[in-house]
Design a protein around this motif. Structure first.
Motif, PDB file in Angstrom:
ATOM      1  N   GLN A 171       0.906  -1.342  -0.131  1.00  0.00           N
ATOM      2  CA  GLN A 171       0.050  -0.041  -0.096  1.00  0.00           C
ATOM      3  C   GLN A 171       0.978   1.253   0.047  1.00  0.00           C
ATOM      4  OE1 GLN A 171      -3.369  -0.013   2.715  1.00  0.00           O
ATOM      5  NE2 GLN A 171      -3.225  -2.397   3.015  1.00  0.00           N
ATOM      6  N   ASN A 172       2.067   1.079  -0.472  1.00  0.00           N
ATOM      7  CA  ASN A 172       3.060   2.258  -0.429  1.00  0.00           C
ATOM      8  C   ASN A 172       3.605   2.833   0.689  1.00  0.00           C
ATOM      9  OD1 ASN A 172       4.368   3.705  -2.533  1.00  0.00           O
ATOM     10  ND2 ASN A 172       3.150   5.446  -2.162  1.00  0.00           N
ATOM     11  N   ILE A 173       3.321   2.164   1.970  1.00  0.00           N
ATOM     12  CA  ILE A 173       3.630   2.577   3.094  1.00  0.00           C
ATOM     13  C   ILE A 173       5.268   2.464   3.485  1.00  0.00           C
ATOM     14  CG2 ILE A 173       3.759   2.045   5.512  1.00  0.00           C
ATOM     15  CD1 ILE A 173       0.820   1.101   5.305  1.00  0.00           C
ATOM     16  N   ALA A 174       6.138   1.486   2.861  1.00  0.00           N
ATOM     17  CA  ALA A 174       7.517   1.117   2.926  1.00  0.00           C
ATOM     18  C   ALA A 174       8.101   2.286   2.186  1.00  0.00           C
ATOM     19  CB  ALA A 174       7.978  -0.260   2.652  1.00  0.00           C
ATOM     20  N   ASN A 175       7.497   2.481   0.954  1.00  0.00           N
ATOM     21  CA  ASN A 175       8.186   3.721   0.014  1.00  0.00           C
ATOM     22  C   ASN A 175       8.143   4.933   0.796  1.00  0.00           C
ATOM     23  OD1 ASN A 175       6.920   1.279  -1.528  1.00  0.00           O
ATOM     24  ND2 ASN A 175       7.925   2.492  -3.232  1.00  0.00           N
ATOM     25  N   ARG A 176       6.840   5.275   1.440  1.00  0.00           N
ATOM     26  CA  ARG A 176       6.702   6.393   2.008  1.00  0.00           C
ATOM     27  C   ARG A 176       7.728   6.635   3.143  1.00  0.00           C
ATOM     28  NH1 ARG A 176       1.886   8.812   2.727  1.00  0.00           N
ATOM     29  NH2 ARG A 176       3.173  10.457   3.642  1.00  0.00           N
ATOM     30  N   LEU A 177       8.121   5.482   4.035  1.00  0.00           N
ATOM     31  CA  LEU A 177       9.056   5.482   5.076  1.00  0.00           C
ATOM     32  C   LEU A 177      10.371   5.711   4.720  1.00  0.00           C
ATOM     33  CD1 LEU A 177       7.095   2.689   7.183  1.00  0.00           C
ATOM     34  CD2 LEU A 177       7.341   4.963   7.702  1.00  0.00           C
ATOM     35  N   SER A 233      11.289  -9.901  -1.374  1.00  0.00           N
ATOM     36  CA  SER A 233      10.293  -8.989  -1.465  1.00  0.00           C
ATOM     37  C   SER A 233      11.098  -7.623  -1.151  1.00  0.00           C
ATOM     38  CB  SER A 233       9.032  -9.067  -0.915  1.00  0.00           C
ATOM     39  OG  SER A 233       9.181  -9.573   0.390  1.00  0.00           O
ATOM     40  N   ALA A 234      11.692  -7.858   0.126  1.00  0.00           N
ATOM     41  CA  ALA A 234      12.294  -6.442   0.271  1.00  0.00           C
ATOM     42  C   ALA A 234      13.313  -5.922  -0.646  1.00  0.00           C
ATOM     43  CB  ALA A 234      12.836  -6.667   1.862  1.00  0.00           C
ATOM     44  N   VAL A 271      15.350  -2.190  -4.495  1.00  0.00           N
ATOM     45  CA  VAL A 271      16.042  -1.666  -5.811  1.00  0.00           C
ATOM     46  C   VAL A 271      14.846  -0.727  -6.299  1.00  0.00           C
ATOM     47  CG1 VAL A 271      16.151  -2.579  -8.294  1.00  0.00           C
ATOM     48  CG2 VAL A 271      16.927  -3.764  -5.956  1.00  0.00           C
ATOM     49  N   LYS A 272      13.586  -0.997  -6.117  1.00  0.00           N
ATOM     50  CA  LYS A 272      12.625   0.115  -6.675  1.00  0.00           C
ATOM     51  C   LYS A 272      12.760   1.359  -6.237  1.00  0.00           C
ATOM     52  CE  LYS A 272       7.769   0.635  -6.904  1.00  0.00           C
ATOM     53  NZ  LYS A 272       6.452   0.120  -6.113  1.00  0.00           N
TER      54      LYS A 272
END
Length: 162
Positions: A101-107, A133-134, A139-140
């Motif tokens: 849900q894009n939470i890791a990206n936001r963090l 997955s991590a 990388v992303k």
């Protein structure tokens, strides 16, 4: 997609953060009686740690609970790089039902923001080679492999005297 607020952890919101850590460790949220018991805890040691100017802890908020966090340490590089150092991501975790849900990206964006405010030269992290997955997430978000390393740890537990 729902937007989650990313909040810096401090003395005021730490008890709610502690509830999330309990959730991660135990796989379930605290009961009402467990929350009442924890409310009487003295988190003074944690509150001192949270004042460390090189420690940054952020959490993702969903209504009245935290659902993920990132812990970042700034480490100056003495003798090299004019004293400028790296940010190290110590932990990144999102509750499984909140993933994708894009939470890791936001963090992780918080680490990017800190690059400028701390004048760091880069961000480093370790990821378990089996956590594909991590690795894909990192990388992303612009991370790349920079060699192979062994994660080694020496742990000594201290008991607190009351």
């Amino acid at each position: 997609m729902k937007e989650y607020k990313i909040i810096k952890i401090d003395n005021q919101n730490y008890p709610m953060f502690d509830d999330m850590v309990f959730w991660r460790i135990n796989g379930k949220q605290r009961t009402y009686s467990e929350k009442s018991e924890v409310a009487n805890n003295n988190f003074s040691d944690v509150y001192v740690a949270l004042t460390n100017s090189n420690l940054y802890v952020y959490a993702a908020l969903d209504n009245d609970k935290f659902v993920g966090w990132i812990s970042i340490i700034y480490m100056p590089k003495v003798g090299r790089l004019n004293g400028l150092g790296h940010l190290y991501i110590d932990e990144l975790w999102v509750e499984p039902t909140y993933r994708k849900q894009n939470i890791a990206n936001r963090l992780l964006e918080k680490a990017d923001e800190l690059l400028n405010t701390t004048e760091s030269v880069g961000v480093r992290l370790y990821v378990n080679t089996e956590n594909l997955s991590a690795k894909k997430l990192y990388v992303k978000c612009g991370f790349s492999e920079s060699g192979t390393a062994y994660f080694m740890e020496k742990t000594e537990y201290h008991t607190v005297q009351n």
